[in-house]
Design a protein around this motif. Structure first.
Motif: not given
Length: 184
Positions: A15-27, A39-50
């Protein structure tokens, strides 16, 4: 031999709350532009920069038209049997003006409605199957159809982009959040 399908699912869509602040902006930006975070984009967000890196690759300038890019995405996803990307790019193919029947032809790399795109689809299929090693005949046909060396670099980059997402889905098996594409 056991496959990941027989094992515990190690990946869930964050979820948005489970990813970094940088990825939250992308979300947030994805929510604004697409109306949701795939979902696939969200999965990339498990990594800080991916996620940012992948979106930069996917959205880079190209010498190819949006339709040509979708042809590549559909052919590569079909070769790699990626249910997620086939579903997503079937929708995007329609957004780009392809009919249901044309999308099936594209996925088979047997395009009857445009000679230049027929050559492109066959080249992409062969290049993907042969891991970047098209035959001389296939490469000659690509150039004879009017594609340039610059186009060929873009084709390879888009194949690589799609392989990344195909493999990520195959590896993670996260749920498909688009209507499932019909089987061939």
């Amino acid at each position: 031999m056991k496959t990941l399908e027989n094992e515990v699912n190690y990946f869930t869509v964050p979820t948005r709350n489970e990813v970094s602040s940088n990825n939250q902006v992308i979300f947030d930006n994805l929510e604004k532009s697409l109306g949701f975070v795939p979902n696939l984009y969200a999965t990339f967000a498990l990594n800080e920069t991916a996620l940012g890196d992948y979106l930069a690759l996917q959205n880079r300038k190209s010498t190819l038209s949006p339709k040509e890019r979708e042809i590549i995405n559909l052919v590569v996803s079909q070769v790699n049997d990626c249910k997620y990307c086939l579903a997503a790019h079937t929708i995007l193919g329609k957004v780009n003006g392809f009919t249901d029947d044309q999308i099936l032809e594209i996925r088979r790399a047997q395009i009857s409605f445009n000679e230049k795109w027929a050559v492109l689809s066959k080249f992409v299929r062969e290049t993907t199957i042969n891991r970047g090693r098209p035959s001389e005949n296939s490469l000659k046909a690509l150039f004879d159809a009017g594609y340039t060396k610059a186009n060929s670099i873009d084709i390879i980059m888009i194949i690589g982009d799609k392989i990344i997402s195909n493999y990520l889905h195959s590896f993670t098996q996260i749920p498909v959040d688009f209507p499932i594409a019909p089987n061939l």
